[in-house]
Design a protein around this motif. Sequence first.
Motif, mmCIF file in Angstrom:
data_model
loop_
_atom_site.group_PDB
_atom_site.id
_atom_site.type_symbol
_atom_site.label_atom_id
_atom_site.label_comp_id
_atom_site.label_asym_id
_atom_site.label_seq_id
_atom_site.Cartn_x
_atom_site.Cartn_y
_atom_site.Cartn_z
ATOM 1 N N ILE A 113 0.894 -0.971 -0.049
ATOM 2 C CA ILE A 113 -0.198 0.013 0.004
ATOM 3 C C ILE A 113 1.083 1.387 0.003
ATOM 4 O O ILE A 113 1.683 1.360 0.838
ATOM 5 C CB ILE A 113 -0.971 0.104 1.239
ATOM 6 N N THR A 114 0.759 2.073 -1.031
ATOM 7 C CA THR A 114 1.333 3.409 -1.010
ATOM 8 C C THR A 114 0.876 4.330 -0.038
ATOM 9 O O THR A 114 -0.214 4.275 0.321
ATOM 10 C CB THR A 114 1.497 4.000 -2.368
ATOM 11 N N ARG A 115 1.560 5.649 0.109
ATOM 12 C CA ARG A 115 1.285 6.537 1.090
ATOM 13 C C ARG A 115 0.081 7.167 0.429
ATOM 14 O O ARG A 115 -1.070 7.465 1.236
ATOM 15 C CB ARG A 115 2.309 7.564 1.322
ATOM 16 N N GLU A 116 0.096 7.414 -0.875
ATOM 17 C CA GLU A 116 -1.111 8.048 -1.631
ATOM 18 C C GLU A 116 -2.361 7.183 -1.692
ATOM 19 O O GLU A 116 -3.299 7.828 -1.376
ATOM 20 C CB GLU A 116 -0.673 8.343 -3.021
ATOM 21 N N GLU A 117 -2.133 5.803 -1.687
ATOM 22 C CA GLU A 117 -3.423 4.976 -1.531
ATOM 23 C C GLU A 117 -3.922 5.059 -0.071
ATOM 24 O O GLU A 117 -5.194 4.788 0.277
ATOM 25 C CB GLU A 117 -2.953 3.595 -1.796
ATOM 26 N N TYR A 118 -2.990 5.006 0.770
ATOM 27 C CA TYR A 118 -3.558 4.945 2.227
ATOM 28 C C TYR A 118 -4.059 6.262 2.572
ATOM 29 O O TYR A 118 -5.159 6.410 3.257
ATOM 30 C CB TYR A 118 -2.134 4.989 3.255
ATOM 31 N N LYS A 119 -3.657 7.492 2.005
ATOM 32 C CA LYS A 119 -4.321 8.790 2.290
ATOM 33 C C LYS A 119 -5.750 9.021 1.445
ATOM 34 O O LYS A 119 -6.579 9.501 2.009
ATOM 35 C CB LYS A 119 -3.548 9.844 2.034
ATOM 36 N N SER A 120 -5.993 8.183 0.573
ATOM 37 C CA SER A 120 -7.364 8.382 -0.198
ATOM 38 C C SER A 120 -8.387 7.922 0.307
ATOM 39 O O SER A 120 -8.115 6.843 1.357
ATOM 40 C CB SER A 120 -7.114 7.804 -1.789
#
Length: 67
Positions: free
Chosen positions: A60-67
Amino acid sequence: LIIADNQVPYIDIVNEILEVKKRDIQADTKELDNQIDLLVYRLYSLTYDEVLIVDPGTPITREEYKS
């Protein structure tokens, strides 16, 4: 059996995994597993940096986690 609304996403994903495995026990369900992981991380309000401590190899990327 009483099911809370917040349990439904977990149940749906687990049922999907079971259906996939019923058709092919060797099927790759990693993406579904990752969805459960993400739900659990958010359930415990982990920051992305805490996720990396718990699971350093998370896909899980940081961007995926924040979305």
